[in-house]
Design an enzyme around this catalytic site. Structure first.
Site, PDB file in Angstrom:
ATOM      1  N   LYS A  30     -57.944 -35.325 -36.262  1.00 50.06           N
ATOM      2  CA  LYS A  30     -59.363 -34.088 -37.148  1.00 50.06           C
ATOM      3  C   LYS A  30     -60.086 -33.457 -36.959  1.00 50.06           C
ATOM      4  CE  LYS A  30     -59.165 -37.570 -40.779  1.00 50.06           C
ATOM      5  NZ  LYS A  30     -58.556 -36.734 -42.560  1.00 50.06           N
ATOM      6  N   SER A  71     -52.445 -46.410 -35.352  1.00 49.24           N
ATOM      7  CA  SER A  71     -52.003 -45.423 -36.240  1.00 49.24           C
ATOM      8  C   SER A  71     -50.411 -45.214 -35.832  1.00 49.24           C
ATOM      9  CB  SER A  71     -52.776 -44.479 -36.907  1.00 49.24           C
ATOM     10  OG  SER A  71     -52.951 -43.100 -35.701  1.00 49.24           O
TER      11      SER A  71
END
Lengths: 316, 104
Positions: A52, A273
């Protein structure tokens, strides 16, 4: 050097440390397809500990350059944690005040780090899930336009462009250096849609037949940062280009966590993930149609210690 | 036998006809959840393992306390208690996000 000049240099160096992550190889693929190679970008190497940092750095710096934070206006967004850490970290470095709407069930590690960087947290009821946090961010933005600039990582085009211009370019360069080829498959997932849209778009420009596979989590308890998409009525983020997705592969949380545990044996310590992506990549490799597969290891497994993910089964 | 309320997280509400709360009777958290599962097909497998324990990344709260820190599924309940089913980390997405997520 004046203190403000020193701070500016420091922030520039932090921004420069984002991206250029290592490309690691995952030899587990040889068990299912000896002719294939599986590579993954190690995104925990970013200063904020996750992928991110890339989109947040671009969204935040461009907004700052455009004067969005004039008159003390704060950056506002919702996040389930990793983006929130990036916003808080870079906001602190750049002197941009940050307000984040985060569901109360975001892991303790995330909430503590966001607070440590001095960001303002608006915690929403965890039973209502991430959708409630998103609605709350919209409400705050609508009601206080003079107080907040709403970054909205779900629709901000600087999100996918960060991956198009940087993440994908790094993949092409690093894979070419490793095997002299352009990847013929990319495995990802959809959170905001930024990574998949940016990376897949660039890879497809480089190789039109690249196979793009999206790992789809079960709806509950879900996989941190990934959206189900496969169910009628599920979210389709505004910036996601669904036409890039060739295949959607369901992955359960148990499969994702089991893969994370296998990856520890390779020296990799990653979150669910990432485990979901590698599980999906191995499923794809087993078909023996692709030789050079690339995926992402989005964040560090240390960010999930408080969830009990790493405890031996007997202690859970 | 006590009368308690079970709060249902949004991803599981399709199993309860959209209800965000379900009233049930029982003596322990485990008994209440088993009754919840008996009344709503497919829900319990999302929440508990085959052995009847919370799945990984699923927390069961009695009031504000995680039952893992109490007596687990054997934790006794009282009239008026509230049991909450909460995923351990935020994630997933639901119908209500579609509109807001498409907004610029």
């Amino acid at each position: 050097m004046k203190p403000e000049t020193f701070a500016a240099h420091s922030a520039e160096r932090l921004l420069a440390a984002i991206g250029h992550t290592p490309l690691v190889e995952i030899p587990l693929v040889a068990e299912v397809n000896p002719g294939a190679r599986l590579f993954a970008k190690l995104e925990a190497a970013n200063p904020g500990g996750s992928i991110k940092d890339r989109p947040v750095a671009r969204m935040l710096t461009r907004a700052r350059a455009a004067g969005r934070f004039a008159n003390g206006r704060r950056l506002l967004d919702s996040s389930s944690g990793n983006a929130g850490i990036s916003y808080a970290m870079l906001g602190a470095a750049l002197g941009v005040p940050v307000t984040l709407v985060v569901p109360g069930n975001a892991s303790r590690e995330r909430l503590d780090r966001i607070r440590a960087h001095g960001a303002e947290l608006v915690i929403t009821d965890p039973i209502e899930g991430y959708d409630f946090a998103l609605r709350e961010a919209h409400r705050l933005a609508d009601e206080h336009p003079e107080r907040y600039w709403y970054c909205d990582q779900y629709s901000n085009p600087d999100n996918w462009r960060a991956h198009y211009e940087d993440t994908a370019a790094e993949i092409l360069e690093q894979v070419a250096a490793a095997v002299g080829q352009i990847p013929d498959a990319f495995v990802g997932g959809v959170g905001t849609g930024g990574t998949l849209t940016g990376v897949a778009r660039r890879l497809r420009e480089a190789r039109t037949e690249v196979h793009v596979l999206a790992a789809i989590p079960e709806t509950f308890p879900g996989i941190e940062g990934l959206k189900p998409l496969g169910q009628p009525g599920d979210i389709v983020p505004a910036l996601l280009d669904e036409s890039l997705i060739d295949e959607r592969l369901p992955v359960t949380l148990d499969q994702a966590v089991a893969m994370c545990r296998r990856l520890t044996g390779l020296g990799l310590f990653v979150g669910p993930s990432s485990g979901a992506f590698v599980h999906a990549a191995l499923t794809l490799a087993r078909r023996r149609k692709h030789r050079t597969i690339v995926t992402m290891l989005n964040d560090t497994g240390e960010r999930y210690v408080s969830t009990g993910m790493w405890e031996p089964a007997t202690q859970r | 036998m006590s009368r308690v309320t079970v709060r249902i997280p949004t991803p599981l509400r399709p199993h309860t006809g959209g209800a965000d709360e379900v009233g049930l009777e029982g003596t322990t958290v485990g008994e209440v959840l088993q009754r919840l599962g008996a009344a709503h097909d497919g829900l319990l497998a999302r929440v508990l393992t085959a052995e009847g324990e919370p799945r990984q990344f699923v927390n069961i709260y009695l009031g504000s306390r995680n039952v893992r820190g109490l007596e687990g599924m054997a934790t006794r309940v009282s009239d008026g208690d509230v049991i909450s089913i909460v995923p351990a980390v935020a994630g997933g997405a639901h119908k209500s996000q579609r509109t807001s997520a498409r907004r610029a």
